[in-house]
Design an enzyme around this catalytic site. Structure first.
Site, PDB file in Angstrom:
ATOM      1  N   ASP A 272       0.758  -1.384   0.111  1.00 38.90           N
ATOM      2  CA  ASP A 272      -0.280  -0.027  -0.032  1.00 38.90           C
ATOM      3  C   ASP A 272       1.177   1.241   0.080  1.00 38.90           C
ATOM      4  O   ASP A 272       2.240   1.143   0.331  1.00 38.90           O
ATOM      5  CB  ASP A 272      -1.060   0.155   1.353  1.00 38.90           C
TER       6      ASP A 272
HETATM    7  C1  BGC Z   1      -4.953   3.166   0.170  1.00 41.82           C
HETATM    8  C2  BGC Z   1      -5.156   2.220  -0.951  1.00 41.82           C
HETATM    9  C3  BGC Z   1      -5.120   2.865  -2.421  1.00 41.82           C
HETATM   10  C4  BGC Z   1      -3.702   3.791  -2.338  1.00 41.82           C
HETATM   11  C5  BGC Z   1      -3.593   4.481  -3.589  1.00 41.82           C
HETATM   12  C6  BGC Z   1      -3.924   4.229  -0.111  1.00 41.82           C
HETATM   13  O1  BGC Z   1      -4.190   5.344   0.948  1.00 41.82           O
HETATM   14  O2  BGC Z   1      -4.941   2.376   1.269  1.00 41.82           O
HETATM   15  O3  BGC Z   1      -6.301   1.506  -1.292  1.00 41.82           O
HETATM   16  O4  BGC Z   1      -5.186   2.209  -3.448  1.00 41.82           O
HETATM   17  O5  BGC Z   1      -3.624   4.630  -1.426  1.00 41.82           O
HETATM   18  O6  BGC Z   1      -4.330   5.555  -3.622  1.00 41.82           O
END
Ligand code: BGC
Length: 734
Positions: A272
């Site tokens: 993530d």
């Molecule tokens: C989230 C993810 C997301 C990523 C990219 C993170 O803050 O937890 O689910 O895909 O950001 O935007």
């Protein structure tokens, strides 16, 4: 030849043979990946295992990003000389996102929240949902969607539940798998996330999710396992939190023992954004560092390269990380030079409307719905229902075409405060009701002052109160109440006019102290850009409601496994240790084991017609098969979702959902339904033996309308048995 050179040759050939074995032991796609990877330079290999977040800020101006990067969530450059495409990544659980409008004017279809999708209990629709978003992403040049949230909704205060599917592993796994398959059918890689146990958002970077490993295998991990089997996602995203003391993106047990060894997952694991603790995560199973500028360092570049040179990171592992990425590119075909397809916005808008129509759930109806003649005056109150319908906040938030009707920046702690926007899609329930109830006068009161709304309601035939609860990624709710004075508003209106209907636009179940005072309650969750229309159609009977709850509505916070929100009141970066002592008994299983009666159980939902169940026959042996008949005994066509549960030892309360089917029936029509249980739902997982164990004996089975309404029961004998995940895969493949 010098001794050292001999040693180097021996070392290299050992490494090569191990790499060859890695390539020989697996499928053709992987072999193709091996072939490509063998022709790459190390510089190219390293460039494929870390990516950036191409959203400009003070430190990273637009000019610092490669020209071919599409502004959005993620970008990883490809290797054109070997036909390796760049990864162009966008968020898209609820539609293609455009954070902070980095692509000016590029808006897309805002789907209902995935809680609405799960409420349809319709995997065929889930496939269309994933496909529609996939096509919109592809049309824009993206080839990877960060979709597929499959965390169980263990805590109804989790601010991200609207992006997830349900509290049940079967429903979650099947719906996530179908949606992923639909996305990848559009030629876009789908991601399954957040692996694993990202069940609360409070201090998520410092949250240690503690749970019995076997219980995790039977619950959240079972949902992920099924989603992988059915959807074959090209990538899996590690979560921010730790699991049992170790960060998910460096958790060998999760990433190697479970995902690779037991599940034989063939795609790659990405982090993530901002979840990588160090370069050593590569040794523990993480294949790619995403949005690397959000981490303390670009670990999977210089620091990992240094480890390669000092021998603490092997070339074999580097090759494996790259091959896994390439294999998924080939599996989904993003390397093929294909046209991007047409702008399918109308197809996507149809899916958004269809999902809302099928997922919005009628919870209570004391002879007031559907609304119709002879109504003269309808008062719509609150929830900005004169303008639109609410959406959830965070990285999944989609701005629909034409923009939102209303966007209120909410703010809050940390970087995610900027993403916390209370937005209402331009689909006014009041306007839609006025269209359908064209002989009545449909007026609006904002509901700011309960006494004003009540005095106006007194003169109306019906009052429809819209209540909202905004939720967002990175923030949990402290409790299950409706914010502000909305409870007081409903109470005052219902006192003034007994013909009161409440429509909930929330990202979670809420408490309803006013429940007995109103005659109708509808759960619309966050219903997407066509939500106002779907709500009005359901309220007026143009559409017969058929949604079923994917989450239990508890009677009180005291009934939850953790009555107080874990981490409530902690300073921002403080560790938050959350013990998920309920283990596999998440959601309805928890309430059943405690003998608690929730306000509305999992699986509950009403219709304007009636369905009768008969002729339940159950067969045992190695698994359980159920056969029964459903008949529409009411006056309207409608869809029902009969559910088969494993019951407790006394046959009284539900223990696990074994199967469900959504069926559409005309008045008088009947259908025989056959359901076969996945044997994992009849088993316990033995973590030491790595086997699913079924205890032989008699089991009670219930055919039910919901987890709280068992209609028919049967008893069946199961043979004792055990199997590994691999044995089950072989059995299922036959
Ligand atoms: C989230 C993810 C997301 C990523 C990219 C993170 O803050 O937890 O689910 O895909 O950001 O935007």
């Amino acid at each position: 030849m010098k001794k050292t050179s001999l040693f180097i040759i021996a070392f290299l050939s050992a490494a090569t043979s191990a790499e060859d074995r890695d390539c020989e032991m697996t499928d053709q796609l992987y072999q193709r990946a091996c072939d490509t990877e063998s022709r790459m330079t190390d510089e190219e290999r390293f460039s494929l295992i870390h990516g950036i977040m191409p959203i400009p800020d003070e430190l990273h101006p637009r000019s610092s990003f490669p020209a071919e990067a599409i502004a959005g969530a993620g970008f990883v450059p490809g290797v054109p000389r070997l036909g390796i495409p760049s990864l162009r990544e966008t968020d898209g659980s609820l539609g293609v996102t455009n954070p902070f409008s980095v692509r000016p004017g590029d808006n897309a279809t805002a789907m209902p929240s995935t809680l609405v999708l799960a409420s349809t209990f319709d995997p065929v629709l889930a496939r269309k949902f994933g496909n529609a978003i996939g096509r919109e992403a592809r049309f824009r040049g993206f080839n990877l969607l960060l979709t597929g949230g499959a965390n169980l909704t263990r805590d109804p205060r989790n601010g991200r539940n609207f992006e997830y599917l349900s509290e049940d592993p079967l429903l979650t796994g099947v719906m996530a798998g179908a949606s992923i398959a639909g996305t990848q059918q559009a030629g876009v890689i789908s991601t399954l996330k957040h692996f694993a146990l990202n069940a609360n958002e409070t201090n998520r970077h410092f949250l240690d999710a503690v749970i019995d490993p076997a219980a995790l295998r039977e619950s959240d991990l079972l949902a992920f396992q099924i989603a992988i089997e059915q959807g074959q996602p090209g990538s899996v995203m590690g979560a921010y939190n730790k699991v049992n003391g170790i960060y998910s993106t460096a958790n060998t047990w999760l990433l190697q023992n479970v995902l690779r060894k037991d599940w034989d997952y063939k795609g790659w694991v990405m982090s993530d954004w901002g979840s990588v603790a160090g370069a050593d995560s590569a040794n523990r199973g993480l294949d790619q560092q995403s949005g690397a500028q959000l981490d303390k360092q670009v670990w999977f570049d210089g620091p990992l390269n240094a480890m390669l040179h000092d021998g603490s990171f092997s070339h074999e592992r580097l090759s494996q990380m790259v091959r896994r990425i390439l294999r998924s590119m080939y599996a989904v075909g993003i390397d093929k030079d294909r046209p991007l397809g047409a702008d399918d916005r109308y197809a996507a808008q149809d899916v958004a409307l269809d999902t809302a129509r099928k997922g919005i759930t009628l919870l209570k109806n004391e002879g007031i719905l559907p609304l119709g003649a002879p109504l003269h005056t309808v008062l719509v109150i609150g929830g900005h229902a004169n303008q639109g319908v609410l959406a959830g906040g965070g990285s999944s938030q989609v701005v629909p075409r034409g923009g939102n009707a209303l966007s209120i920046p909410v703010g809050g702690n940390g970087v995610m405060g900027a993403y916390r926007v209370e937005a209402y899609a331009r689909s006014s329930p009041q306007a839609e009701l006025a269209k359908l109830l064209y002989t009545a006068k449909v007026t609006y009161d904002p509901g700011v002052y309960p006494q004003v709304a009540a005095s106006l309601a007194r003169g109306a035939d019906v009052a429809v109160v819209f209540v909202t609860k905004h939720e967002s990624e990175a923030f949990d709710s402290p409790d299950l109440s409706l914010p502000g004075s909305q409870d007081a508003l409903i109470t005052a209106v219902a006192k003034a006019n007994p013909n009161t209907v409440v429509v909930l636009e929330t990202g979670n179940p809420v408490l309803m102290p006013w429940r007995d005072a109103v005659r109708g309650i509808v759960a619309a969750w966050y219903p997407g850009e066509a939500g106002g229309q779907a709500i009005a159609e359901i309220l007026t009977g143009k559409v017969n409601p058929s949604g079923r709850l994917p989450m239990t509505f508890p009677a009180a916070e005291a009934d939850l496994p953790r009555p107080t929100l874990p981490g409530f009141g902690l300073p921002n970066d403080a560790p938050n240790r959350v013990e998920y002592t309920e283990g596999a008994a998440a959601g309805y299983r928890w309430f059943a084991t405690r003998g608690q009666t929730p306000i509305y159980p999992f699986g509950h939902g009403l219709s304007y017609t009636q369905f009768a169940y008969s002729g339940l026959r159950v067969n045992g042996g190695k698994s359980i098969a159920a056969r029964f008949e459903v008949r529409n005994t009411g006056p309207h066509e409608g869809a029902d979702v009969p559910q088969v549960y494993l019951l407790d030892d006394r046959g009284n309360r539900v223990s696990r959902l074994l199967g469900f089917e959504r069926i559409n029936l005309k008045p008088g029509e009947s259908r025989v339904v056959n359901l076969q249980a996945d044997p994992r739902f009849l088993a316990n997982f033995d973590e030491r033996a790595q086997r699913w164990i079924i205890a032989g004996g008699y089991y009670h089975i219930g055919l039910a309308r919901s987890a709280g309404n068992i209609v028919l029961t049967g008893r069946v004998r199961l043979a004792p048995g055990s199997f590994t995940s691999a044995e089950l895969r072989t059995r299922q493949a036959r």
